[in-house]
Design a protein around this motif. Structure first.
Motif, mmCIF file in Angstrom:
data_model
loop_
_atom_site.group_PDB
_atom_site.id
_atom_site.type_symbol
_atom_site.label_atom_id
_atom_site.label_comp_id
_atom_site.label_asym_id
_atom_site.label_seq_id
_atom_site.Cartn_x
_atom_site.Cartn_y
_atom_site.Cartn_z
ATOM 1 N N VAL A 7 32.428 7.667 -19.297
ATOM 2 C CA VAL A 7 32.244 8.399 -20.540
ATOM 3 C C VAL A 7 33.486 8.234 -21.400
ATOM 4 O O VAL A 7 34.613 8.204 -20.891
ATOM 5 C CB VAL A 7 31.989 9.900 -20.258
ATOM 6 N N ILE A 24 35.080 12.281 -25.736
ATOM 7 C CA ILE A 24 34.068 13.284 -25.374
ATOM 8 C C ILE A 24 34.621 14.223 -24.319
ATOM 9 O O ILE A 24 34.446 15.457 -24.398
ATOM 10 C CB ILE A 24 32.786 12.583 -24.872
ATOM 11 N N ILE A 25 35.313 13.662 -23.325
ATOM 12 C CA ILE A 25 35.886 14.496 -22.264
ATOM 13 C C ILE A 25 36.933 15.441 -22.829
ATOM 14 O O ILE A 25 36.971 16.638 -22.483
ATOM 15 C CB ILE A 25 36.499 13.613 -21.153
ATOM 16 N N MET A 72 35.233 18.322 -24.719
ATOM 17 C CA MET A 72 34.610 19.280 -23.815
ATOM 18 C C MET A 72 35.662 20.072 -23.040
ATOM 19 O O MET A 72 35.452 21.258 -22.728
ATOM 20 C CB MET A 72 33.673 18.557 -22.838
ATOM 21 N N SER A 83 34.466 23.741 -23.563
ATOM 22 C CA SER A 83 33.427 24.142 -22.601
ATOM 23 C C SER A 83 33.767 25.438 -21.866
ATOM 24 O O SER A 83 34.909 25.666 -21.472
ATOM 25 C CB SER A 83 33.197 23.029 -21.583
ATOM 26 N N GLU A 141 28.607 23.001 -16.314
ATOM 27 C CA GLU A 141 29.277 22.113 -15.373
ATOM 28 C C GLU A 141 29.254 22.667 -13.952
ATOM 29 O O GLU A 141 28.988 21.950 -12.987
ATOM 30 C CB GLU A 141 30.722 21.875 -15.817
ATOM 31 N N ILE A 149 34.032 18.611 -15.743
ATOM 32 C CA ILE A 149 33.530 18.104 -17.017
ATOM 33 C C ILE A 149 33.150 16.631 -16.897
ATOM 34 O O ILE A 149 32.086 16.207 -17.373
ATOM 35 C CB ILE A 149 34.583 18.311 -18.126
ATOM 36 N N TYR A 174 29.912 16.270 -14.841
ATOM 37 C CA TYR A 174 28.733 16.700 -15.602
ATOM 38 C C TYR A 174 28.379 15.684 -16.677
ATOM 39 O O TYR A 174 27.211 15.292 -16.822
ATOM 40 C CB TYR A 174 28.997 18.068 -16.229
ATOM 41 N N GLN A 175 29.381 15.237 -17.437
ATOM 42 C CA GLN A 175 29.117 14.301 -18.531
ATOM 43 C C GLN A 175 28.642 12.944 -18.014
ATOM 44 O O GLN A 175 27.819 12.282 -18.649
ATOM 45 C CB GLN A 175 30.374 14.129 -19.380
ATOM 46 N N SER A 176 29.133 12.536 -16.859
ATOM 47 C CA SER A 176 28.752 11.236 -16.301
ATOM 48 C C SER A 176 27.291 11.191 -15.890
ATOM 49 O O SER A 176 26.621 10.162 -16.046
ATOM 50 C CB SER A 176 29.637 10.896 -15.098
ATOM 51 N N ARG A 183 24.454 12.519 -19.206
ATOM 52 C CA ARG A 183 24.250 11.722 -20.410
ATOM 53 C C ARG A 183 23.237 10.620 -20.065
ATOM 54 O O ARG A 183 23.524 9.420 -20.160
ATOM 55 C CB ARG A 183 25.570 11.142 -20.893
#
Length: 525
Positions: free
Chosen positions: A243, A247-248, A251, A255, A260, A459, A462-464, A467
């Motif tokens: 990612v 973005i990381i 967040m 966040s 997460e 984070i 979760y994002q990995s 998405r």
């Protein structure tokens, strides 16, 4: 038996393919959505090797999104010698594509045969070793790691390559060189501006990505529900799950971690539908610390517990940007040998939960037995991975998700490669083998992670994995490696047809997002 296989080969090579009723229904519905074949130059190239319905539909949608943005024509590379025997050309035609490159023609093309054979003998007599093969370049493009991964993927129970053998490796080596020079001919005019593909690993797929990107093309990748656009400013070898750091960072600042933490808990409870998670956590026994330490005679409750998480040896060890070792098997063997002499720790090793999908059996046991590793314990196959959360003091992985996952619980992890979470400051990430070994010798001194690092890990995890992009028009479940294509493909096409009748759109939000991404990327060029 040989006669039967020969007849089947001749049939699929020369006799016309008859569409099933489900395929006919799909093509009739689908052809009304898309433009007819373009007269423009084929500046968009589609890798059409996979024939699973979802893969074809997704690559075709990406190609049409690219065509909407650029106005360029589309060419599809498909297996075979001729059009009529192909089971995929009619499907691609329904998306408005009229230009095809038939891959098997490379095997009768002297302009491919001669350089491929020459390079094949160069590999056998000059490169010779697995270590040298990993670093092999052609036209200044690294391809040896892709060939290496193809060798261990396609030869059963061949987890590592120390020396190249013509008898064991010859067929795959020559085939790999045919891929390189076949790709070169397709790309030779430099007019391919966008490549659409399902994979960027192994010789069959990865070479095409690297060669096209080297020639100036953008790469659109859609592997199941993972989507990634590689621009010219990006490293084409970057892991497809990685990612963007922006973005990381965003967040990390904003966040509340509610989503997460909920996602992380769903993983460790085995509630996720991802195959590796279900195999690691679901229907397994949870062991206590006492039960775990008692698995190995001589282990001590007062020592630090170090868990080495094995990979599926055959599953593309060179995916991503870097691996300190020759392959996953080499990583595990040398890591366990090093840890075996660290008497400050109890060393446990856990086989990969999905190694059976790759036909692997007994590889971890072989390493422990062959090297007489008396200070290493292989945990049982029914060992629930969530037991590790309350027991482990350190996690070691080449570049697997375990390094990130257990960091979410505050457990320090050491990696031996650059995975999709590399560079976020979560794990101990040595840049060379000597630094890696130094970390292993002192791993019992590593401290638990602080709150900031745990936050970052949650984070990134979760994002990995959230998405992901799965359109409603597609089958709910993608066909996976090892699935019986003949048993499943008709039902998958029928599911798509049913979804289309329910007004699920081919040109949906995901399609629009790809158009926007491409527009932005081309404007940046």
């Amino acid at each position: 038996m040989i006669a039967g296989k020969l007849f089947k080969l001749l049939k699929t090579t020369f006799l016309p393919y008859r569409l099933s009723n489900e395929e006919k229904s799909f093509t009739e519905l689908n052809q009304n959505i898309w433009l007819s074949k373009s007269t423009q130059d084929a500046g968009i190239l589609v890798e059409g090797f996979l024939d699973s319905p979802t893969s074809i539909v997704e690559k075709s949608r990406l190609a049409n999104a690219a065509r909407d943005v650029t106005g360029l024509g589309v060419k599809v590379i498909v297996r075979g010698l001729l059009e009529k025997p192909s089971n995929v050309v009619p499907i691609y035609k329904s998306f408005g594509f009229g230009d095809y490159a038939y891959w098997w023609r490379n095997y009768i093309n002297p302009f491919v045969i001669v350089p491929a054979v020459f390079s094949f003998f160069h590999l056998l007599f000059v490169i010779r070793s697995g270590n040298a093969l990993v670093d092999y370049k052609k036209n200044n493009i690294l391809i040896g790691d892709l060939i290496y991964d193809s060798l261990i993927r396609n030869i059963p129970n061949s987890y590592t390559v120390k020396k190249i053998s013509i008898f064991k490796h010859g067929r795959i080596l020559i085939r790999s060189m045919f891929f390189f020079y076949g790709n070169k001919r397709v790309l030779k005019n430099g007019n391919v501006k966008i490549l659409v593909t399902s994979h960027n690993v192994y010789a069959e797929y990865g070479m095409l990505c690297r060669q096209a990107h080297s020639g100036g093309a953008l790469i659109l990748l859609k592997d199941m529900d993972v989507y990634k656009l590689y621009t010219q400013s990006m490293n084409v070898n970057e892991h497809f799950l990685k990612v963007d750091s922006k973005i990381i960072d965003e967040m990390f600042e904003s966040s509340s971690l509610e989503d997460e933490k909920a996602y992380y808990n769903s993983r460790v409870l085995g509630l996720s539908e991802q195959v590796d998670i279900k195999n690691a956590y679901k229907n397994k026994k949870t062991y206590t610390k006492y039960e775990t330490v008692a698995l190995q005679l001589g282990f001590d409750l007062n020592k630090k517990n170090v868990f080495v998480m094995a990979h599926a040896f055959s599953d593309a060890p060179h995916v991503g940007e870097e691996l300190l070792f020759r392959d996953y098997y080499d990583f595990l063997e040398k890591t366990l040998i090093e840890l075996n002499s660290n008497f400050h720790i109890n060393c446990f090793v856990k086989a990969h939960p999905s190694s059976y999908m790759w036909g692997e059996k007994g590889g971890v046991e072989e390493i422990v037995e062959n090297n007489n590793l008396t200070n290493v314990c292989i945990v049982p196959s029914n060992y629930n991975t969530n037991s590790i959360i309350d027991i482990a003091d350190v996690i070691i992985t080449a570049k697997g998700t375990a390094g990130l996952e257990f960091s979410c619980a505050g457990i320090p992890a050491i990696t031996a490669g650059k995975g999709y979470y590399h560079g976020f400051g979560i794990c101990h990430e040595p840049n060379c083998i000597s630094d890696y070994y130094l970390l292993l010798s002192k791993c019992h001194d590593l401290k638990r992670l602080d709150e900031c690092v745990v936050r970052k890990a949650l984070i990134v995890l979760y994002q990995s994995f959230n998405r992901l992009f799965h359109s409603d028009v597609l089958p709910a479940v993608q066909m996976r490696p090892g699935d019986d294509y003949q048993a499943l493909f008709r039902s998958k096409y029928q599911e798509i047809v049913t979804n289309m009748h329910r007004k699920k759109q081919m040109k949906d939000e995901f399609y629009s997002m790809v158009v926007e991404d491409l527009t932005r990327a081309l404007n940046e060029k």
